[in-house]
Design a protein around this motif. Structure first.
Motif, mmCIF file in Angstrom:
data_model
loop_
_atom_site.group_PDB
_atom_site.id
_atom_site.type_symbol
_atom_site.label_atom_id
_atom_site.label_comp_id
_atom_site.label_asym_id
_atom_site.label_seq_id
_atom_site.Cartn_x
_atom_site.Cartn_y
_atom_site.Cartn_z
ATOM 1 N N VAL A 99 30.984 40.847 33.814
ATOM 2 C CA VAL A 99 32.006 40.123 35.001
ATOM 3 C C VAL A 99 33.182 41.034 34.934
ATOM 4 O O VAL A 99 33.748 41.354 36.053
ATOM 5 C CB VAL A 99 32.330 38.670 34.430
ATOM 6 C CG1 VAL A 99 33.441 38.136 35.159
ATOM 7 C CG2 VAL A 99 31.159 37.719 34.725
ATOM 8 N N SER A 126 32.526 43.843 36.806
ATOM 9 C CA SER A 126 32.113 43.716 38.459
ATOM 10 C C SER A 126 33.478 43.593 38.813
ATOM 11 O O SER A 126 33.882 44.409 40.046
ATOM 12 C CB SER A 126 31.422 42.407 38.567
ATOM 13 O OG SER A 126 30.180 42.529 37.934
ATOM 14 N N TYR A 127 34.597 42.897 38.206
ATOM 15 C CA TYR A 127 35.863 42.720 38.913
ATOM 16 C C TYR A 127 36.602 44.252 38.868
ATOM 17 O O TYR A 127 37.304 44.507 39.838
ATOM 18 C CB TYR A 127 36.800 41.820 38.197
ATOM 19 C CG TYR A 127 36.222 40.250 38.332
ATOM 20 C CD1 TYR A 127 36.352 39.956 39.762
ATOM 21 C CD2 TYR A 127 35.899 39.319 37.496
ATOM 22 C CE1 TYR A 127 36.245 38.379 40.291
ATOM 23 C CE2 TYR A 127 36.052 37.983 37.800
ATOM 24 C CZ TYR A 127 35.912 37.635 39.129
ATOM 25 O OH TYR A 127 35.496 36.313 39.519
ATOM 26 N N LEU A 158 35.510 46.097 41.696
ATOM 27 C CA LEU A 158 36.102 45.570 42.894
ATOM 28 C C LEU A 158 37.374 46.154 43.493
ATOM 29 O O LEU A 158 37.758 46.445 44.389
ATOM 30 C CB LEU A 158 36.029 44.007 42.709
ATOM 31 C CG LEU A 158 36.510 43.077 44.080
ATOM 32 C CD1 LEU A 158 35.510 43.279 45.077
ATOM 33 C CD2 LEU A 158 36.673 41.773 43.723
ATOM 34 N N ILE A 187 39.284 48.532 48.400
ATOM 35 C CA ILE A 187 39.326 47.466 49.531
ATOM 36 C C ILE A 187 40.491 46.807 49.397
ATOM 37 O O ILE A 187 40.860 46.085 50.397
ATOM 38 C CB ILE A 187 38.003 46.521 49.521
ATOM 39 C CG1 ILE A 187 38.125 45.726 48.177
ATOM 40 C CG2 ILE A 187 36.730 47.133 49.597
ATOM 41 C CD1 ILE A 187 37.000 44.386 48.315
ATOM 42 N N TYR A 188 41.223 47.015 48.350
ATOM 43 C CA TYR A 188 42.609 46.277 48.137
ATOM 44 C C TYR A 188 43.642 47.398 48.555
ATOM 45 O O TYR A 188 43.554 48.556 47.903
ATOM 46 C CB TYR A 188 42.794 45.816 47.007
ATOM 47 C CG TYR A 188 41.648 44.403 46.798
ATOM 48 C CD1 TYR A 188 42.071 43.212 47.393
ATOM 49 C CD2 TYR A 188 40.492 44.483 45.824
ATOM 50 C CE1 TYR A 188 40.994 42.325 47.392
ATOM 51 C CE2 TYR A 188 39.672 43.515 45.659
ATOM 52 C CZ TYR A 188 40.048 42.318 46.551
ATOM 53 O OH TYR A 188 39.258 41.260 46.053
ATOM 54 N N ASP A 214 31.712 33.974 38.583
ATOM 55 C CA ASP A 214 32.512 35.081 38.573
ATOM 56 C C ASP A 214 31.700 36.440 39.162
ATOM 57 O O ASP A 214 32.399 37.454 39.964
ATOM 58 C CB ASP A 214 33.152 35.487 37.054
ATOM 59 C CG ASP A 214 34.311 34.568 37.000
ATOM 60 O OD1 ASP A 214 34.764 33.618 37.874
ATOM 61 O OD2 ASP A 214 34.357 34.325 35.653
ATOM 62 N N ILE A 215 30.576 36.658 38.801
ATOM 63 C CA ILE A 215 29.635 37.543 39.169
ATOM 64 C C ILE A 215 29.519 37.379 40.487
ATOM 65 O O ILE A 215 29.692 38.477 41.498
ATOM 66 C CB ILE A 215 28.240 37.487 38.394
ATOM 67 C CG1 ILE A 215 28.424 38.053 37.099
ATOM 68 C CG2 ILE A 215 27.156 38.582 39.238
ATOM 69 C CD1 ILE A 215 28.533 39.386 36.719
ATOM 70 N N GLU A 237 31.690 35.798 42.858
ATOM 71 C CA GLU A 237 32.837 36.169 43.505
ATOM 72 C C GLU A 237 33.131 37.719 43.638
ATOM 73 O O GLU A 237 33.550 37.872 44.632
ATOM 74 C CB GLU A 237 33.895 35.364 42.847
ATOM 75 C CG GLU A 237 35.199 35.578 43.578
ATOM 76 C CD GLU A 237 36.666 34.887 42.785
ATOM 77 O OE1 GLU A 237 37.518 34.393 43.339
ATOM 78 O OE2 GLU A 237 36.543 35.466 41.550
ATOM 79 N N ALA A 238 33.113 38.316 42.633
ATOM 80 C CA ALA A 238 33.313 39.505 42.707
ATOM 81 C C ALA A 238 32.487 40.372 43.601
ATOM 82 O O ALA A 238 32.890 41.163 44.482
ATOM 83 C CB ALA A 238 33.191 40.538 41.119
ATOM 84 N N LEU A 288 33.291 39.229 47.141
ATOM 85 C CA LEU A 288 34.408 39.733 48.001
ATOM 86 C C LEU A 288 34.250 41.455 48.319
ATOM 87 O O LEU A 288 34.907 41.635 49.372
ATOM 88 C CB LEU A 288 35.763 39.792 46.806
ATOM 89 C CG LEU A 288 36.227 38.399 46.701
ATOM 90 C CD1 LEU A 288 37.181 38.415 45.276
ATOM 91 C CD2 LEU A 288 37.006 37.594 47.713
ATOM 92 N N PHE A 289 33.644 41.959 47.580
ATOM 93 C CA PHE A 289 33.308 43.355 47.813
ATOM 94 C C PHE A 289 32.485 43.263 49.111
ATOM 95 O O PHE A 289 32.650 44.031 50.052
ATOM 96 C CB PHE A 289 32.488 44.003 46.600
ATOM 97 C CG PHE A 289 32.176 45.456 47.032
ATOM 98 C CD1 PHE A 289 32.991 46.535 47.236
ATOM 99 C CD2 PHE A 289 30.643 45.778 47.258
ATOM 100 C CE1 PHE A 289 32.765 47.690 47.018
ATOM 101 C CE2 PHE A 289 30.425 47.135 47.449
ATOM 102 C CZ PHE A 289 31.382 47.967 47.546
ATOM 103 N N ALA A 343 34.100 42.470 52.377
ATOM 104 C CA ALA A 343 35.090 43.541 52.600
ATOM 105 C C ALA A 343 34.347 44.526 53.333
ATOM 106 O O ALA A 343 34.917 45.545 54.076
ATOM 107 C CB ALA A 343 35.993 44.086 51.604
ATOM 108 N N PRO A 378 29.313 49.112 42.645
ATOM 109 C CA PRO A 378 28.998 48.572 43.892
ATOM 110 C C PRO A 378 28.700 49.572 44.913
ATOM 111 O O PRO A 378 27.710 49.182 45.866
ATOM 112 C CB PRO A 378 30.601 48.272 44.222
ATOM 113 C CG PRO A 378 31.467 48.903 43.258
ATOM 114 C CD PRO A 378 30.555 49.154 41.872
#
Lengths: 460, 128
Positions: free
Chosen positions: A246, A249-250, A253, A258-259, B14-15, B17-18, B21-22, B25, B111
């Motif tokens: 997790v 993964s964050y 991200l 993208i941010y 959480d997996i 969500e991450a 979001l990606f 986008a 990703p």
């Protein structure tokens, strides 16, 4: 009917297997006995045939043929499915009992026609008492041997008092008949000899058998504890890996671009976090692989092409651009279409680990040479590099769990210390071996290089 | 133009969500589900162009049962097994004949690796 299974038996199939082995051994032994008996017959004829009773000549030949024929039948039976590893069926124990009864009967006849207590053969009853005690339960052997002793004693007494005829071998002994006291003393010591033999052998055998069973059980316990341990490690590592995944993964991200508004200072920190988290993921994967191999009882073996798989792995590495400056060569003298029987997934992991190492520890513009050949029924895969090499004193430790070479550490090359350990575990699980050599022969003074040789049996 | 739809089934929110979001986008329409029992329902109503799913959910091979069900409903929907149990643990399942997935990706993946796979199975364009 008594089931012949000793009371202290723990693993019945193991017992049956053991007795089956001994049964076939006795059949072989009996053929030797038959030949020796025939030899004895001819020697007696040579010494002086006129001193033989006609009953003796006929009797010895008859015993010879009957042993030969029933042994032939026994060997046929033992090769067929007649004997089943089942308590109630005709099992190896019952087969052993049948053999011993046949042998004791033949021996009794032979002893009778060669002079009973004066016969050179009667001592063979002791041999049977020992053999019987090695296999059958004590009570059965005692019963058999008491019957033998009674019959033997009665025959001796009857002949001694002239109730039935006797057939001493006069060429072997000048004693026509023993003194009565002497006869009884002989019989008594024979009784003692037989019963003591049965007692001791039985006691020793059952003690040994008990020990053996305890040992087998202890080994099984250790094996299952090891498997439980690996399962536990896998479960724990997997639980650690989930939150790590997790986090990565964050981080992916955040770093994906993208941010907006992530400044360079923050990004630098994020990159470091990502680097360390990726390392942790690699470590969890390595531990999972090692535990998986150790815990596996059987591999999923299939026909694989070692050359093709190795080629694919090198291509994949090239695609990832990890080793742009490394020159790869693959040589193989395996005949076209040579297959290896191995677990494909673990073989890929093995080759991939070895080649990754050859790249990771290499110099800039270095070389990696792969040689695949067959030798002594093995398929050998040699991967040589022109890298930093391994000092002699570390060669034997390099595949130890979590061992990292001084050279790798001092140069700051990262790793978990599980790569080569995984390779060795996989090779050994396949009945193969791992050998690490340095220098490799394709390096130079500063970069002596390493050769990793994996040998896997080509045919099952 | 409709955005291409991606369904993510994973017991870790959480997996989801991450990833969500990606992918959002990157121009995909994404829905996630953590409960295996509701996954098929969502698949039917959302009608995704591709599904990403974990294999080890509440039960070890729950993900594979879901994969089979999805393939029964819509055989042409590409499936990507995305699991952290990796090949080390998941190998037993991954080698059996019942696997109907197009791809198997170790979690956590770069990703861009996932993006390449989406392009591969959805033909490059994010829009129908």
């Amino acid at each position: 009917m008594i089931n012949l299974i000793p009371l202290n038996t723990r693993d019945i199939n193991y017992l049956f297997e053991l007795v089956s082995q001994r049964n076939s051994w006795f059949i072989k032994l009996r053929y030797i006995a038959v030949i020796l008996l025939l030899g004895f017959y001819f020697i007696l004829l040579f010494i002086g045939s006129e001193e033989f009773f006609p009953e003796q000549k006929l009797g010895i030949l008859l015993v010879f043929f009957s042993i030969f024929i029933y042994n032939l039948l026994l060997s046929i039976i033992s090769g067929k499915d007649v004997i089943k590893n089942d308590v109630s069926a005709f099992n190896p124990m019952k087969f052993a009992l049948l053999q011993i009864i046949l042998d004791l009967s033949s021996l009794m006849i032979l002893v009778y026609i060669t002079g009973l207590i004066n016969s050179p053969f009667y001592l063979f009853f002791i041999f049977h008492a020992i053999i019987g005690s090695l296999i059958l339960p004590g009570s059965v052997v005692y019963l058999l041997m008491v019957i033998v002793l009674l019959v033997f004693s009665l025959l001796n007494i009857f002949t001694h008092f002239g109730l039935i005829s006797e057939f001493p071998i006069s060429v072997l002994s000048s004693i026509k008949s023993l003194d009565t006291y002497y006869l009884f003393l002989n019989l008594l010591s024979f009784w003692l000899m037989i019963l003591l033999s049965v007692m001791f052998v039985n006691y020793l055998t059952s003690a040994l058998y008990r020990r053996e069973q305890e040992l087998i059980e202890a080994i099984q316990k250790i094996e299952s504890a090891e498997s439980e341990k690996q399962k536990y490690i896998m479960a724990v590592v997997h639980e650690v890996k989930s939150p790590l995944s997790v986090i990565v993964s964050y981080l992916n991200l955040l770093l994906s671009g993208i941010y907006e508004g992530i400044n360079d200072n923050v990004k630098e920190i994020l990159v470091k976090m990502k680097k360390r988290s990726d390392d942790a993921i690699v470590l969890t994967n390595d531990i999972l692989n090692v535990s998986r191999i150790r815990q596996l009882k059987e591999l999923k073996k299939e026909n694989i092409d070692p050359l093709q798989i190795t080629g694919n792995i090198i291509e994949n590495l090239k695609d990832k651009g990890i080793n742009e400056n490394i020159t790869f060569t693959i040589k193989s003298n395996l005949p076209e279409g040579t297959r290896l029987i191995a677990d494909k997934h673990f073989f890929e992991l093995l080759i991939s680990n070895v080649i990754s190492n050859a790249v990771k520890f290499n110099q800039k513009n270095g070389k990696v040479e792969v040689m695949i050949f067959s030798e002594d029924g093995n398929i050998c895969i040699q991967v040589s590099d022109s890298g930093i090499g391994i000092p002699q004193d570390e060669l034997s430790k390099i595949s130890d769990e979590f061992y990292r070479s001084r050279e790798a550490k001092s140069r700051g090359i990262e790793g978990t210390g599980l790569g080569m350990h995984t390779v060795r575990q996989i090779a050994e699980k396949h009945g193969g071996s791992l050998k690490v050599m340095s220098p490799s022969g394709i390096g130079n003074k500063d970069f002596p290089g390493t050769t990793v040789e994996i040998r896997l049996p080509a045919i099952e | 133009m409709m955005k291409k739809k991606i369904l993510i089934i994973d017991d870790d929110s959480d997996i989801i969500e991450a990833l969500k979001l990606f992918l959002e986008a990157k121009g995909y329409e994404v829905k996630g589900e953590t409960k295996p029992s509701k996954a098929i329902e969502l698949f039917n109503s959302f009608k995704p162009d591709l599904a990403i799913l974990d294999v080890m959910m509440d039960e070890p091979d729950e993900g594979f049962f879901i994969a089979q069900k999805i393939k029964k409903i819509n055989p042409s929907c590409p499936l990507i097994i995305y699991s952290s149990i990796s090949k080390a643990l998941g190998y037993d399942f991954a080698k059996s004949e019942v696997i109907v997935a197009e791809d198997f990706v170790d979690k956590p993946a770069d990703p861009n690796v996932l993006l390449d796979l989406l392009n591969k199975y959805l033909g490059g364009s994010n829009y129908d």
